[in-house]
Design a protein around this motif. Structure first.
Motif, mmCIF file in Angstrom:
data_model
loop_
_atom_site.group_PDB
_atom_site.id
_atom_site.type_symbol
_atom_site.label_atom_id
_atom_site.label_comp_id
_atom_site.label_asym_id
_atom_site.label_seq_id
_atom_site.Cartn_x
_atom_site.Cartn_y
_atom_site.Cartn_z
ATOM 1 N N ILE A 21 0.847 -1.203 0.000
ATOM 2 C CA ILE A 21 0.000 0.000 0.000
ATOM 3 C C ILE A 21 0.881 1.251 0.000
ATOM 4 O O ILE A 21 0.615 2.216 -0.725
ATOM 5 C CB ILE A 21 -0.942 -0.026 1.223
ATOM 6 C CG1 ILE A 21 -1.977 -1.142 1.040
ATOM 7 C CG2 ILE A 21 -1.636 1.324 1.409
ATOM 8 C CD1 ILE A 21 -2.790 -1.436 2.285
ATOM 9 N N GLU B 86 3.928 1.492 -1.157
ATOM 10 C CA GLU B 86 4.500 1.601 -2.509
ATOM 11 C C GLU B 86 3.501 2.270 -3.456
ATOM 12 O O GLU B 86 3.865 3.138 -4.249
ATOM 13 C CB GLU B 86 4.849 0.209 -3.055
ATOM 14 C CG GLU B 86 6.137 -0.378 -2.546
ATOM 15 C CD GLU B 86 7.376 0.025 -3.332
ATOM 16 O OE1 GLU B 86 8.456 -0.455 -2.993
ATOM 17 O OE2 GLU B 86 7.264 0.854 -4.266
ATOM 18 N N ARG B 87 2.250 1.837 -3.370
ATOM 19 C CA ARG B 87 1.229 2.372 -4.286
ATOM 20 C C ARG B 87 0.955 3.846 -3.983
ATOM 21 O O ARG B 87 0.871 4.675 -4.899
ATOM 22 C CB ARG B 87 -0.049 1.544 -4.161
ATOM 23 C CG ARG B 87 -1.210 2.079 -4.981
ATOM 24 C CD ARG B 87 -2.271 1.019 -5.194
ATOM 25 N NE ARG B 87 -2.691 0.368 -3.959
ATOM 26 C CZ ARG B 87 -3.617 0.868 -3.125
ATOM 27 N NH1 ARG B 87 -4.184 2.018 -3.393
ATOM 28 N NH2 ARG B 87 -3.971 0.203 -2.040
ATOM 29 N N ARG C 229 3.700 6.023 -5.192
ATOM 30 C CA ARG C 229 3.614 6.252 -6.633
ATOM 31 C C ARG C 229 2.527 7.267 -6.962
ATOM 32 O O ARG C 229 2.664 8.102 -7.848
ATOM 33 C CB ARG C 229 3.311 4.924 -7.341
ATOM 34 C CG ARG C 229 3.369 5.006 -8.847
ATOM 35 C CD ARG C 229 2.544 3.924 -9.476
ATOM 36 N NE ARG C 229 1.181 3.936 -8.936
ATOM 37 C CZ ARG C 229 0.279 2.987 -9.140
ATOM 38 N NH1 ARG C 229 0.616 1.943 -9.841
ATOM 39 N NH2 ARG C 229 -0.924 3.075 -8.632
ATOM 40 N N LYS D 64 3.803 10.767 -6.782
ATOM 41 C CA LYS D 64 5.138 10.952 -7.369
ATOM 42 C C LYS D 64 5.232 12.179 -8.264
ATOM 43 O O LYS D 64 6.305 12.762 -8.423
ATOM 44 C CB LYS D 64 5.495 9.700 -8.181
ATOM 45 C CG LYS D 64 6.929 9.280 -8.080
ATOM 46 C CD LYS D 64 7.070 7.917 -8.718
ATOM 47 C CE LYS D 64 8.469 7.406 -8.658
ATOM 48 N NZ LYS D 64 8.566 6.060 -9.223
#
Lengths: 381, 338
Positions: free
Chosen positions: B240, B242-243, B246, B249
């Motif tokens: 989660i 990581e998502r 992103r 970002k």
């Protein structure tokens, strides 16, 4: 081979799939269960009967790892003063904590012959690789002793993974080791098959930490040179995984920006997952032909596999509406067990790689289930 | 429109239709997010996502204003999620989100535009329920909230230890004190909020501790450091994070909110937040003091770590966010504690 989208199977199809699953060699999966991390417990699911048996103490039990022949499980568990490595037979019939010099111990890894376990022991700068001989229960600290102050010496060693017998000697040339350097690792014993693990070393002064893959033996520890990576620069590696067949070493690196899976193999070092989304957690198939890994390339955390020779990437369990993670290969590489939160809680599932059909394995769907480890099929140790 | 302009317009002062949000015990009911600790920020004519236990007709409510939302529903992770479209021309301001008999106050904030330069009121460690001082912690928090209301800050970040013992009664008291806040307020749990391990009391009041939001060009990612350690690569949290990482970002500034940084936190989360694409800055709590600019908090990359005094001790710190770099102001002690 067609890969179908994940879905719940109609009951009849599910029963056929479960029968096929139970017939797969090594019909047991170890995993951890429990929403409360402090009471998370290692259990073993029998695929034929659907019954699940608790085998861990249930004190913040970590991811279970089977010994090569599937007789024993090792995992970390909480102790009054820290964390120890717990060893138990797969049927739960006997088990207990290994004796430790350090209160903090994690990430156990079995040697191929099942006689030793390597793990990371200690905390802070003193964290290093320790190997325990299971006959004597004596711990030995690997990596050698520092002979002089070295700012590049790792301040911590994590995540050991055993190299197959003789693999270290084969790394001497690709890693560009000279005679003196290799002697630090191989010692002067004249052994032709020096036991070795790969581990992640954290090095550098505060503010400039970096991680590197290290080869670690009883005699010493040496980082893989930066030159093995495709690009120049300083990158952070993680999660190193030697192939069980000795045909490659997979690892994560942020060389190129996003995290990708790289392989050091007969073709040199190459970015095998190569995608602008993050890829991580490489898991070799037992035959060494495929790597399963996790990726955000589908928008959510999903599981994919890539062929080690063709670099062909195929989805295994990927969905735009749920997370799928923690792949574990069946002994014959025809199934992959994994965790998915598609029902709301993390539960175990398995996907058949021939037809892409998925079956729910949850023994207790209301319990969160994590870290599946498919039992190897083999003779007893 | 600047945050101060919104404040002067007095629109934030519009009361929600009902003083009692959530269920009778203050717990999240049908509508999980957005809520008063994880609000949605959206332009009029824009959209936001709501997560509900059941589908219902959703509406924004503020005083006599009721804006029925057009929602596209989907099932995801055991919840019903709605992409809610805010009709163009919807008056800017603070709204309750109402649906199926449930109401989450201070849940949705509608803007005409987002400013490029603004201040974040960093308020941390209020420890509601603590007896550390003569004055109740909730009363001290009330004074700090009043200061933030008058400051023209864009939003409030409360980075952990909202409560002293993590009990439902203390969370309810914390929410009650924050009801006076005219600004969006984003919360993360601290160690004290975890009470009995695994009881998920925090989640019952605010939903998942990992979430991301955007304020104009900037992206913020909230997480619970303690959940990254034992469950690194084991549970869903690492994926989660990581998502969410992103998702922000492309933002101008990319910031984190949590109760503390520790080298012992899960490496997967550290790689995502501080190594592969380091956050620009991290607002955190726990220290109960302003950190020195040369104090190395995060040993990786270049993430600037910023913290301030404990709200329990009557202080807060404003962070000016603008092109160039985020600029932390000096600590302000704004509430008496005795």
């Amino acid at each position: 081979m067609a890969t179908k989208p994940l879905c719940y199977n109609p009951p009849m199809l599910a029963s056929i799939l479960i029968a096929a699953l139970a017939a797969a060699p090594g019909g047991q999966i170890a995993y951890t269960a429990g929403l409360d991390p402090d009471r998370r417990q290692v259990r073993v699911l029998d695929l034929a009967s659907g019954e699940s048996r608790a085998v861990g103490p249930g004190q913040r039990d970590g991811a279970p790892r089977w010994s090569r022949h599937g007789l024993w499980l090792a995992f970390e568990t909480a102790t009054p003063g820290g964390q120890g490595i717990y060893l138990v037979r797969g049927d739960g019939s006997s088990g207990g904590l290994l004796p430790h010099a350090s209160p903090w111990n994690e990430s156990p890894a079995w040697s191929a012959d099942g006689t030793r376990i390597a793990y990371s022991a200690g905390s802070g700068p003193g964290r290093g690789i320790v190997v325990v001989d299971l006959d004597t229960r004596i711990e030995t600290r690997w990596g050698g002793a520092p002979t002089e102050p070295d700012p590049l010496r790792p301040t911590g060693m994590l995540l050991p993974a055993w190299l197959p017998d003789g693999a270290l000697q084969r790394l001497v040339e690709p890693l560009g080791m000279d005679k003196e350097t290799s002697a630090k690792l191989l010692g002067n014993s004249g052994e032709t098959k020096v036991p070795a693990v790969l581990a992640i070393g954290i090095a550098g002064p505060p503010g400039t930490f970096t991680t590197d893959i290290h080869a670690v033996t009883l005699h010493g520890a040496l980082p893989f040179p930066d030159s093995i990576l495709p690009s120049k620069g300083r990158y952070e590696e993680w999660n190193v995984a030697p192939s069980p067949r000795g045909n490659g070493i997979a690892f994560e690196s942020n060389d190129g920006g996003d995290r990708d899976i790289f392989v050091l193999g007969p073709r040199g070092v190459y970015d095998i997952s190569n995608h602008r989304a993050a890829d991580w957690n490489p898991v070799w198939s037992n035959g060494g032909s495929w790597l399963a890994f996790e990726s955000l390339r589908g928008g959510r955390r999903g599981i994919y596999r890539v062929h080690n020779e063709t670099d062909r990437v195929m989805p295994v369990a990927a969905s735009g509406s749920c997370e799928n993670w923690a792949p574990s290969w069946s002994p014959d590489d025809s199934w992959i067990a994994f965790v998915s939160d598609r029902s709301g809680e993390p539960n175990l599932y398995a996907v058949n790689l021939e037809d892409g059909q998925t079956v729910a394995l949850a023994a207790q769907p209301s319990l969160a289930e994590f870290a599946p480890a498919w039992r190897p099929s083999g003779a007893g140790e | 429109m600047s945050a101060r302009g919104i404040g002067l317009a007095g629109f934030w002062m519009l009361a929600a239709t009902t003083a009692l949000a959530r269920d009778a015990n203050g717990l999240l009911d049908r509508i999980v997010t957005p809520n008063s600790g994880v609000p949605a920020l959206a332009l009029d004519g824009g959209n936001f996502e709501a997560a509900c236990r059941d589908r219902a007709s959703l509406a924004l409510v503020s005083g006599d204003i009721r804006v029925v939302l057009d929602c596209a529903w989907r099932a995801e992770g055991g919840l019903q999620k709605a992409l809610c479209s805010i009709p163009p021309g919807t008056e800017p301001g603070m709204y309750a989100l109402e649906g199926g008999g449930d109401v989450n106050t201070r849940a949705v904030f509608v803007y005409r535009s987002f400013p490029g330069t603004y201040a974040v009121a960093h308020l941390t460690d209020p420890h509601v329920g603590s007896n550390a001082h003569t004055r109740p912690a909730a009363a001290i928090l009330g004074d700090i909230v009043a200061h933030a209301n008058a400051s023209g800050a864009a939003f409030v970040a409360v980075t952990g230890d909202l409560t002293e013992h993590g009990t439902a009664e203390e969370f309810k008291e914390f929410i009650g004190a924050m009801e006076a806040c005219d600004l969006p307020s984003f919360v993360t749990p601290g160690t004290n909020d975890r009470g009995t391990a695994g009881d998920r009391v925090y989640e019952q009041f605010f939903g998942p501790p990992e979430y991301a939001f955007r304020f104009g060009e900037d992206g913020y990612l909230a997480f619970d450091t303690s959940r990254t350690a034992p469950t690194d690569d084991l549970g869903p949290e690492a994926g989660i994070i990581e998502r969410l990482r992103r998702d922000i970002k492309s933002a101008r500034w990319q910031a984190g909110l949590t109760y503390r940084y520790t080298p012992a936190m899960g490496m997967r989360a550290q790689l995502a937040l501080f190594v592969d694409t380091p956050l620009d800055f991290l607002l955190f709590g726990s220290l109960h003091r302003e950190n020195a600019t040369d104090e190395v908090i995060i040993p990786w990359g270049h993430t600037l770590a910023l913290t301030g005094p404990a709200a329990l001790d009557g202080g807060l710190r404003y962070i000016d966010v603008k092109p160039g770099r985020p600029f932390p102001r000096a600590t302000e002690i704004v509430a008496p504690v005795e």
